[in-house]
Design an enzyme around this catalytic site. Sequence first.
Site, mmCIF file in Angstrom:
data_model
loop_
_atom_site.group_PDB
_atom_site.id
_atom_site.type_symbol
_atom_site.label_atom_id
_atom_site.label_comp_id
_atom_site.label_asym_id
_atom_site.label_seq_id
_atom_site.Cartn_x
_atom_site.Cartn_y
_atom_site.Cartn_z
ATOM 1 N N VAL A 1 0.834 -1.208 0.000
ATOM 2 C CA VAL A 1 0.000 0.000 0.000
ATOM 3 C C VAL A 1 0.865 1.252 0.000
ATOM 4 O O VAL A 1 0.622 2.209 -0.745
ATOM 5 C CB VAL A 1 -0.958 0.003 1.204
ATOM 6 C CG1 VAL A 1 -1.683 1.348 1.327
ATOM 7 C CG2 VAL A 1 -1.981 -1.124 1.073
ATOM 8 N N LYS B 1 14.710 -3.056 2.025
ATOM 9 C CA LYS B 1 13.637 -2.602 1.144
ATOM 10 C C LYS B 1 13.983 -1.257 0.522
ATOM 11 O O LYS B 1 13.800 -1.038 -0.675
ATOM 12 C CB LYS B 1 12.324 -2.463 1.930
ATOM 13 C CG LYS B 1 11.608 -3.744 2.236
ATOM 14 C CD LYS B 1 10.287 -3.427 2.935
ATOM 15 C CE LYS B 1 9.549 -4.702 3.320
ATOM 16 N NZ LYS B 1 8.273 -4.398 4.012
ATOM 17 N N ARG C 1 -7.061 -3.023 -5.530
ATOM 18 C CA ARG C 1 -7.101 -4.438 -5.870
ATOM 19 C C ARG C 1 -5.694 -4.877 -6.255
ATOM 20 O O ARG C 1 -5.086 -4.273 -7.131
ATOM 21 C CB ARG C 1 -8.052 -4.700 -7.030
ATOM 22 C CG ARG C 1 -9.507 -4.393 -6.773
ATOM 23 C CD ARG C 1 -10.300 -4.468 -8.078
ATOM 24 N NE ARG C 1 -9.857 -3.449 -9.032
ATOM 25 C CZ ARG C 1 -10.196 -3.433 -10.322
ATOM 26 N NH1 ARG C 1 -10.960 -4.392 -10.814
ATOM 27 N NH2 ARG C 1 -9.770 -2.470 -11.120
ATOM 28 N N GLU C 2 -5.190 -5.904 -5.614
ATOM 29 C CA GLU C 2 -3.885 -6.409 -6.017
ATOM 30 C C GLU C 2 -3.969 -6.867 -7.467
ATOM 31 O O GLU C 2 -4.916 -7.512 -7.889
ATOM 32 C CB GLU C 2 -3.440 -7.547 -5.106
ATOM 33 C CG GLU C 2 -3.123 -7.073 -3.698
ATOM 34 C CD GLU C 2 -2.394 -8.119 -2.879
ATOM 35 O OE1 GLU C 2 -1.364 -8.638 -3.351
ATOM 36 O OE2 GLU C 2 -2.860 -8.422 -1.773
ATOM 37 N N GLN D 1 -18.102 -14.886 -9.348
ATOM 38 C CA GLN D 1 -17.434 -16.051 -9.919
ATOM 39 C C GLN D 1 -17.186 -17.090 -8.826
ATOM 40 O O GLN D 1 -16.433 -16.835 -7.874
ATOM 41 C CB GLN D 1 -16.104 -15.644 -10.568
ATOM 42 C CG GLN D 1 -16.264 -14.756 -11.793
ATOM 43 C CD GLN D 1 -16.673 -13.330 -11.467
ATOM 44 O OE1 GLN D 1 -16.237 -12.761 -10.477
ATOM 45 N NE2 GLN D 1 -17.538 -12.757 -12.282
ATOM 46 N N GLY E 1 -8.620 -15.061 -0.857
ATOM 47 C CA GLY E 1 -7.424 -15.046 -0.014
ATOM 48 C C GLY E 1 -6.835 -13.656 -0.032
ATOM 49 O O GLY E 1 -7.548 -12.671 -0.197
ATOM 50 N N CYS F 1 -6.161 -8.782 2.443
ATOM 51 C CA CYS F 1 -7.250 -7.901 2.874
ATOM 52 C C CYS F 1 -8.495 -8.635 3.360
ATOM 53 O O CYS F 1 -8.881 -8.499 4.520
ATOM 54 C CB CYS F 1 -7.629 -6.945 1.740
ATOM 55 S SG CYS F 1 -6.330 -5.779 1.301
ATOM 56 N N LYS G 1 -8.304 -10.917 6.608
ATOM 57 C CA LYS G 1 -7.953 -10.102 7.774
ATOM 58 C C LYS G 1 -9.071 -9.131 8.135
ATOM 59 O O LYS G 1 -9.424 -8.976 9.314
ATOM 60 C CB LYS G 1 -6.661 -9.339 7.469
ATOM 61 C CG LYS G 1 -6.248 -8.312 8.515
ATOM 62 C CD LYS G 1 -4.908 -7.679 8.159
ATOM 63 C CE LYS G 1 -4.976 -6.775 6.948
ATOM 64 N NZ LYS G 1 -5.682 -5.506 7.226
#
Length: 430
Positions: free
Chosen positions: A11, A35, A154-155, A251, A257, A260, A263
């Site tokens: 994010v 990182k 959205r990933e 769908q 999974g 988000c 959790k």
Amino acid sequence: MNILVIGTGYVGTTTALVFAEMGWNVTGLDTDAQKIQQLEKGVLYFYEPGLEELLRKHLGTGQIRFTTNKDKAIQEHEAIFICVGTPSRPDGGADMRYVKQVAEDIGQTMNGYKLVITKSTVPVGTQEQVTGWIQAVQKGSFPFDVASNPEFLREGKALEDALNPDRVIIGTNSKRAENLLRTLYRSIKCPIVVTAPRTAELIKYASNAFLATKISYMNELARLCDQLGVNIIEVANGIGLDPRIGTSFLQAGIGYGGSCFPKDVSALIFAAKQNHIELSILGKVVNVNQTQPLYLLDKARERLKSFANKKVAVLGLAFKPDTDDMREAPALRIIDRLLSEQAKVYAYDPVAKLPADVQYESVASCMALEDAVQGADAVFLCTEWPVFQKVDWTKMKGIMNRPNLFDGRNLLDSDEMNAIGFFYQGIGYE
């Protein structure tokens, strides 16, 4: 106005790059030096289409930079986004330790007015907590505002969603904070909804919980379709034309999974219990999602009789396509169960790689789909990567030991697969 984004995870990095794309000067701050070093080199350490190109572009323009120096970064920036993780605790509640640490760092270091914006997904009441945490450690009487600005990314589609959002939610009771946030988002063309902070925080949880509910509803309905001989895909098409329902998230498959939905649903259920409310529908949503991968395994077991010593190919590891995120991925639940029943598991994903975990040492990670399928007694398709639709399945049938294909995403055409000679089993779709 200079923007500081604290936390360079999924994010945070996306937020930082999108604000840079909108023309702001942005700094990404993280305590993880590795990182930061990768990002400074233009290397994205996770997979998200289009984001690495944007990273390199704005390293070049100078619109973005990265640092581990938190004191200097906090002092030099007026707008500070909190984008650290809020993972689930064992009781289902959100672990707020990282948000609390950032709030205290800001309070101890601030040298003038700061607008602190929580973009992390946080429980209702967090804005008040962050305000208190900052006030408790302030070394001077500097003014500040804390606002909520939840993300709806959205990933796999994060860049598209961030640049073209369907709404921007601003949770604040401060006109100064509202005006500053409107300024930050001035180039974005979408409704801007200004609410009380608690409302903004709940909107995020409520949105994800509702989408998870749609998924589990269709998955449970697919089980009935299997018994009635009805095609769940046709049912979804029929009901999706109703504008009150819509076509998205209808769908059927082996469940949701990612970082988000699992959790956030758990956190909302926990918050309800803390307030003596039972969200019974969400409890069922979780139950259906946890058992849906096992439902497909049961179908496969009926066909194979036993998984013991069978070679099983698992195609797709990520929880959804266009990401390498395997958090709470249904494929991992399937692999775990297959291993417990002594199957020989061969896994392939175009992007995602199995974690270096002891429990997966016995899983063969394949570099090519053909290597996973060669000699297999069954194939489980667990992620709806478009590339799987382009596979020469006639060729794959020829190299398999037994042509059994269990499609956990209803990605392939059942008539075509049956015509090739596969035993094909989808979810509510044969």
